[in-house]
Scaffold this motif. Structure first.
Motif, PDB file in Angstrom:
ATOM      1  N   ILE A  30       0.814  -1.227   0.000  1.00  0.00           N
ATOM      2  CA  ILE A  30       0.000   0.000   0.000  1.00  0.00           C
ATOM      3  C   ILE A  30       0.845   1.274   0.000  1.00  0.00           C
ATOM      4  CG2 ILE A  30      -1.731   1.332   1.288  1.00  0.00           C
ATOM      5  CD1 ILE A  30      -3.007  -1.331   2.103  1.00  0.00           C
ATOM      6  N   PRO A  31       1.817   1.454   0.929  1.00  0.00           N
ATOM      7  CA  PRO A  31       2.564   2.729   0.939  1.00  0.00           C
ATOM      8  C   PRO A  31       3.481   2.916  -0.264  1.00  0.00           C
ATOM      9  CG  PRO A  31       3.464   1.225   2.586  1.00  0.00           C
ATOM     10  CD  PRO A  31       2.213   0.592   2.051  1.00  0.00           C
ATOM     11  N   VAL A  32       3.784   1.838  -0.995  1.00  0.00           N
ATOM     12  CA  VAL A  32       4.642   1.968  -2.188  1.00  0.00           C
ATOM     13  C   VAL A  32       3.998   2.919  -3.194  1.00  0.00           C
ATOM     14  CG1 VAL A  32       5.735   0.714  -4.095  1.00  0.00           C
ATOM     15  CG2 VAL A  32       5.593  -0.339  -1.840  1.00  0.00           C
ATOM     16  N   SER A  33       2.665   2.894  -3.264  1.00  0.00           N
ATOM     17  CA  SER A  33       1.940   3.790  -4.165  1.00  0.00           C
ATOM     18  C   SER A  33       2.231   5.256  -3.852  1.00  0.00           C
ATOM     19  CB  SER A  33       0.435   3.519  -4.043  1.00  0.00           C
ATOM     20  OG  SER A  33      -0.319   4.607  -4.496  1.00  0.00           O
ATOM     21  N   ALA A  34       2.156   5.606  -2.564  1.00  0.00           N
ATOM     22  CA  ALA A  34       2.374   6.999  -2.161  1.00  0.00           C
ATOM     23  C   ALA A  34       3.802   7.445  -2.446  1.00  0.00           C
ATOM     24  CB  ALA A  34       2.042   7.175  -0.686  1.00  0.00           C
ATOM     25  N   VAL A  35       4.751   6.503  -2.320  1.00  0.00           N
ATOM     26  CA  VAL A  35       6.142   6.825  -2.640  1.00  0.00           C
ATOM     27  C   VAL A  35       6.286   7.068  -4.147  1.00  0.00           C
ATOM     28  CG1 VAL A  35       8.520   5.967  -2.611  1.00  0.00           C
ATOM     29  CG2 VAL A  35       6.999   5.486  -0.679  1.00  0.00           C
ATOM     30  N   TYR A  36       5.669   6.182  -4.929  1.00  0.00           N
ATOM     31  CA  TYR A  36       5.834   6.190  -6.388  1.00  0.00           C
ATOM     32  C   TYR A  36       5.175   7.399  -7.048  1.00  0.00           C
ATOM     33  CZ  TYR A  36       6.037   4.083 -11.106  1.00  0.00           C
ATOM     34  OH  TYR A  36       6.282   3.829 -12.434  1.00  0.00           O
ATOM     35  N   VAL A  37       3.949   7.738  -6.631  1.00  0.00           N
ATOM     36  CA  VAL A  37       3.218   8.822  -7.314  1.00  0.00           C
ATOM     37  C   VAL A  37       2.875   9.989  -6.386  1.00  0.00           C
ATOM     38  CG1 VAL A  37       2.291   7.341  -9.113  1.00  0.00           C
ATOM     39  CG2 VAL A  37       1.008   7.605  -6.986  1.00  0.00           C
ATOM     40  N   GLY A  38       3.496  10.024  -5.201  1.00  0.00           N
ATOM     41  CA  GLY A  38       3.250  11.122  -4.267  1.00  0.00           C
ATOM     42  C   GLY A  38       3.651  12.482  -4.808  1.00  0.00           C
ATOM     43  N   ILE A  39       4.489  12.491  -5.871  1.00  0.00           N
ATOM     44  CA  ILE A  39       4.919  13.760  -6.478  1.00  0.00           C
ATOM     45  C   ILE A  39       3.737  14.595  -6.953  1.00  0.00           C
ATOM     46  CG2 ILE A  39       5.199  12.681  -8.757  1.00  0.00           C
ATOM     47  CD1 ILE A  39       7.478  14.653  -9.289  1.00  0.00           C
ATOM     48  N   VAL A  40       2.622  13.944  -7.300  1.00  0.00           N
ATOM     49  CA  VAL A  40       1.435  14.683  -7.759  1.00  0.00           C
ATOM     50  C   VAL A  40       1.023  15.713  -6.712  1.00  0.00           C
ATOM     51  CG1 VAL A  40      -1.022  14.474  -8.353  1.00  0.00           C
ATOM     52  CG2 VAL A  40       0.624  12.804  -9.226  1.00  0.00           C
ATOM     53  N   PHE A  41       1.168  15.370  -5.440  1.00  0.00           N
ATOM     54  CA  PHE A  41       0.782  16.284  -4.356  1.00  0.00           C
ATOM     55  C   PHE A  41       1.999  16.952  -3.713  1.00  0.00           C
ATOM     56  CE2 PHE A  41      -2.364  12.861  -4.661  1.00  0.00           C
ATOM     57  CZ  PHE A  41      -3.478  13.616  -5.001  1.00  0.00           C
ATOM     58  N   GLN A  42       3.063  16.177  -3.461  1.00  0.00           N
ATOM     59  CA  GLN A  42       4.247  16.759  -2.831  1.00  0.00           C
ATOM     60  C   GLN A  42       4.929  17.772  -3.749  1.00  0.00           C
ATOM     61  OE1 GLN A  42       6.270  12.955  -1.862  1.00  0.00           O
ATOM     62  NE2 GLN A  42       6.228  13.664   0.254  1.00  0.00           N
ATOM     63  N   GLY A  43       4.904  17.499  -5.064  1.00  0.00           N
ATOM     64  CA  GLY A  43       5.553  18.392  -6.023  1.00  0.00           C
ATOM     65  C   GLY A  43       4.554  19.201  -6.829  1.00  0.00           C
ATOM     66  N   PHE A  44       3.371  19.448  -6.250  1.00  0.00           N
ATOM     67  CA  PHE A  44       2.323  20.178  -6.969  1.00  0.00           C
ATOM     68  C   PHE A  44       2.768  21.611  -7.261  1.00  0.00           C
ATOM     69  CE2 PHE A  44      -1.608  22.721  -7.156  1.00  0.00           C
ATOM     70  CZ  PHE A  44      -2.247  22.068  -8.206  1.00  0.00           C
ATOM     71  N   THR A  45       2.567  22.040  -8.510  1.00  0.00           N
ATOM     72  CA  THR A  45       2.931  23.410  -8.910  1.00  0.00           C
ATOM     73  C   THR A  45       1.654  24.242  -9.034  1.00  0.00           C
ATOM     74  OG1 THR A  45       4.841  22.589 -10.149  1.00  0.00           O
ATOM     75  CG2 THR A  45       4.094  24.835 -10.633  1.00  0.00           C
ATOM     76  N   PRO A  46       1.372  25.104  -8.038  1.00  0.00           N
ATOM     77  CA  PRO A  46       0.161  25.925  -8.123  1.00  0.00           C
ATOM     78  C   PRO A  46       0.352  27.101  -9.077  1.00  0.00           C
ATOM     79  CG  PRO A  46       1.345  26.383  -6.091  1.00  0.00           C
ATOM     80  CD  PRO A  46       2.128  25.325  -6.812  1.00  0.00           C
ATOM     81  N   ASP A  47      -0.721  27.792  -9.373  1.00  0.00           N
ATOM     82  CA  ASP A  47      -0.651  29.003 -10.183  1.00  0.00           C
ATOM     83  C   ASP A  47       0.290  29.990  -9.485  1.00  0.00           C
ATOM     84  OD1 ASP A  47      -1.222  30.677 -12.247  1.00  0.00           O
ATOM     85  OD2 ASP A  47      -3.127  31.396 -11.422  1.00  0.00           O
ATOM     86  N   HIS A  48       1.189  30.634 -10.242  1.00  0.00           N
ATOM     87  CA  HIS A  48       2.196  31.501  -9.619  1.00  0.00           C
ATOM     88  C   HIS A  48       2.542  32.674 -10.541  1.00  0.00           C
ATOM     89  CE1 HIS A  48       4.207  28.358 -11.960  1.00  0.00           C
ATOM     90  NE2 HIS A  48       5.144  29.251 -12.243  1.00  0.00           N
ATOM     91  N   TRP A  49       3.126  33.699  -9.944  1.00  0.00           N
ATOM     92  CA  TRP A  49       3.533  34.890 -10.695  1.00  0.00           C
ATOM     93  C   TRP A  49       4.643  35.610  -9.929  1.00  0.00           C
ATOM     94  CZ3 TRP A  49      -0.997  34.092  -8.117  1.00  0.00           C
ATOM     95  CH2 TRP A  49      -1.260  34.918  -7.027  1.00  0.00           C
ATOM     96  N   CYS A  50       5.305  36.551 -10.607  1.00  0.00           N
ATOM     97  CA  CYS A  50       6.448  37.249  -9.991  1.00  0.00           C
ATOM     98  C   CYS A  50       6.014  38.057  -8.777  1.00  0.00           C
ATOM     99  CB  CYS A  50       7.098  38.188 -11.013  1.00  0.00           C
ATOM    100  SG  CYS A  50       7.739  37.333 -12.467  1.00  0.00           S
ATOM    101  N   ARG A  51       6.845  37.983  -7.749  1.00  0.00           N
ATOM    102  CA  ARG A  51       6.562  38.728  -6.522  1.00  0.00           C
ATOM    103  C   ARG A  51       7.283  40.079  -6.555  1.00  0.00           C
ATOM    104  NH1 ARG A  51       8.481  39.843  -1.453  1.00  0.00           N
ATOM    105  NH2 ARG A  51       6.987  39.618   0.268  1.00  0.00           N
ATOM    106  N   ASP A  52       6.609  41.096  -6.095  1.00  0.00           N
ATOM    107  CA  ASP A  52       7.231  42.415  -5.924  1.00  0.00           C
ATOM    108  C   ASP A  52       6.840  42.922  -4.545  1.00  0.00           C
ATOM    109  OD1 ASP A  52       7.367  45.434  -5.990  1.00  0.00           O
ATOM    110  OD2 ASP A  52       8.279  44.941  -7.936  1.00  0.00           O
ATOM    111  N   ALA A  53       7.839  43.164  -3.697  1.00  0.00           N
ATOM    112  CA  ALA A  53       7.582  43.498  -2.296  1.00  0.00           C
ATOM    113  C   ALA A  53       6.724  44.752  -2.153  1.00  0.00           C
ATOM    114  CB  ALA A  53       8.905  43.680  -1.552  1.00  0.00           C
ATOM    115  N   ALA A  54       6.986  45.770  -3.010  1.00  0.00           N
ATOM    116  CA  ALA A  54       6.229  47.024  -2.909  1.00  0.00           C
ATOM    117  C   ALA A  54       4.755  46.795  -3.267  1.00  0.00           C
ATOM    118  CB  ALA A  54       6.842  48.079  -3.834  1.00  0.00           C
TER     119      ALA A  54
END
Length: 526
Positions: A30-54
């Motif tokens: 069972i836990p082998v699955s989470a190791v193998y494909v956990g990247i879907v959640f652990q390495g999830f790339t959300p919507d993002h954009w450049c940050r400017d402090a001001a």
């Protein structure tokens, strides 16, 4: 003189003892699955954009929404025919030296020059933390997410060979215990190491232990049951990997930090440590080591648990040494060469397409938790379809059909518009079902196409292509999706089609005794 199979007939081929071992080892899957494909959640790339402090400071002062402030930093770009705000470029404006008022989000920035992000990124991922958001693995560093998954498969590749040797040298039970200890230590260390290079090193070690333990669990299980049960327990053992696919999105939904998710994924290995005292050593392995007294003792204990009794006159004998297996034997003769190349390609295809389709859920743009759960559910019919068809129809046609259906579904899905969401989801799920069937079938078809003296070597060499496919798959998916989101599906479809066509060139093995010599392969009609 009797063989172990004769002894097992008296002790029980799948009695209470084997059922207990079967249940315990299935949990290991069972836990082998989470190791193998956990990247879907652990390495999830959300919507993002450049940050400017001001701009961030002004947003907080003026109570702007994220989209209001984003307009001041992220220009609109044409991405594969779709207009959207850039994730990697920003307007080249020094907002600290610009009079920024609460009405500034309406500014016209059409002719303002642009530059790459200078001050990091902001993420539409409030309250959550992934590997990507912690280390800013986006834009020019996005390939490092691919590396996070590929390095795991490098560990799988090395672990397959290393633990195969350890299991043959020290026994199945000892190697499973070594794997569980290593997994527990590496999994926890992975959750706390501070920098990305260390994460990659520990992730590789984690993969090394996980794959080795899973493989040896499979071997031990099939060695403890009668011949008529081996295929079924092997397929069900793999099906428990799919159970892990259902549990993973539920854990990921409630655990918002990728590091804590890593701890929870690792925790089961703590409970697997006592397996050393609850699971016996493989009597087959003990016989191969000429330790027949211990093998007989374990078999008597199995018979007692199965409420059976062994005949007193049983005397086990060790089979004579097999011909020495050479890597060249896999390629020396025409049929062996054909089998080896076709099986290698099918192992590679199964890994690339299966892993690619799962990871694609994370970038497809829907609700990642629900989509992952739905696609995980369709894996369960695969095991039942295999068990129903292989004895009625055979191996070759279901194996080829599974690949061809997966290929067709991938290509069709690529051209279904996003507006037909449910239709697209159903067709994609059919592809997932097909490739799951193909992946589960290649394991035992591989064993049936090699003579006894070279069977283990043949499976080991061919299955290395599975791990090589796993190394390639993340780069294939994420880099091609950057060009066009559906492009990886076209590649997966073509590869699966070719794999299905090649399977039709293999001989049918239903009802055929396992080959013992090279002549059985080269002259099957004798």
């Amino acid at each position: 003189m009797a063989t172990f199979d004769d002894l097992l007939e008296e002790a029980g081929t799948f009695g209470r003892c084997q059922k207990r071992i079967f249940a315990l080892l299935c949990l290991l899957s069972i836990p082998v699955s989470a190791v193998y494909v956990g990247i879907v959640f652990q390495g999830f790339t959300p919507d993002h954009w450049c940050r400017d402090a001001a701009v961030v400071e002004r947003r907080q002062a003026c109570s702007w929404s994220l989209s209001d402030s984003r307009r001041l930093t992220a220009l609109v770009v044409n991405n594969s025919g779709v207009l959207q705000q850039s994730s990697c470029e920003q307007y080249e404006v020094d907002w600290n030296n610009t009079r920024l008022t609460c009405d500034s989000q309406e500014l016209n920035l059409t002719n303002v020059p642009v530059t790459a992000c200078k001050d990091g990124w902001e993420y539409q991922y409030e309250g959550r933390k992934s590997l990507v958001t912690e280390f800013n693995l986006v834009c020019s560093d996005a390939w490092l997410v691919d590396m996070y998954q590929s390095i795991l498969n490098v560990g799988f590749l090395i672990g397959s060979f290393a633990f195969g040797y350890l299991a043959d040298r020290f026994g199945r039970r000892v190697s499973i215990m070594m794997s569980n200890i290593l997994n527990l230590i590496a999994g926890i260390v992975l959750a706390v190491v501070p920098n990305y290079i260390s994460i990659l090193v520990v992730r590789c070690i984690f993969g090394f232990g996980v794959k080795g333990g899973w493989m040896n669990g499979y071997v031990l299980l099939t060695e403890m049951v009668g011949a008529e049960y081996r295929r079924t327990v092997g397929i069900v053992y793999q099906m428990f990997f799919s159970v892990g696919n259902l549990i993973l999105p539920l854990l990921a939904y409630y655990i918002t930090d990728w590091r804590w998710l890593q701890v929870v994924i690792t925790a089961p290995y703590l409970f697997f440590l006592p397996y050393y005292w609850f699971i016996p050593e493989s009597p087959r392995w003990l016989i191969s080591q000429k330790n027949t007294a211990k093998a007989l003792e374990i078999t008597e204990a199995m018979a007692k648990e199965n409420k059976k009794k062994l005949s007193k006159n049983f005397e086990l004998h060790h089979l004579g040494d097999s011909p020495s297996a050479s890597l060249l034997d896999l390629f020396r003769t025409p049929n062996m060469r054909k089998h080896t190349f076709i099986l290698m390609f099918n192992w590679f295809t199964s890994a690339v397409v299966y892993q690619g389709l799962i990871m694609r859920v994370g970038i497809a743009g829907g609700n990642v938790y629900i989509d992952f759960l739905i696609s995980g559910l369709v894996e369960f019919p695969a095991a039942f379809l295999i068990l129903i068809t292989i004895e009625r129809i055979g191996r070759r046609l279901p194996f080829a059909a599974a690949n061809i259906v997966a290929g067709a579904a991938c290509v069709i899905t690529a051209f279904i518009p996003d507006s037909m969401f449910w239709f697209k989801t159903v067709v994609a799920c059919i592809g997932r079902l097909g490739i799951t069937m193909a992946f589960e079938m290649v394991v035992f078809v591989n064993t049936e196409l090699y003579p006894t003296f070279i069977r283990n070597l043949g499976v080991s060499v061919c299955s290395t292509l599975c791990d090589i496919g796993g190394i390639v798959s993340p780069f294939l998916l994420y880099r091609l999706a950057f060009i066009w989101l559906e492009l990886p599906l076209i590649i997966f479809g073509v590869v699966a089609f070719v794999a299905g066509g090649l399977v039709l060139l293999l001989p049918e093995t239903r009802g055929v005794p396992l080959p013992e010599t090279l002549d059985d392969i080269e002259f099957p009609n004798r």
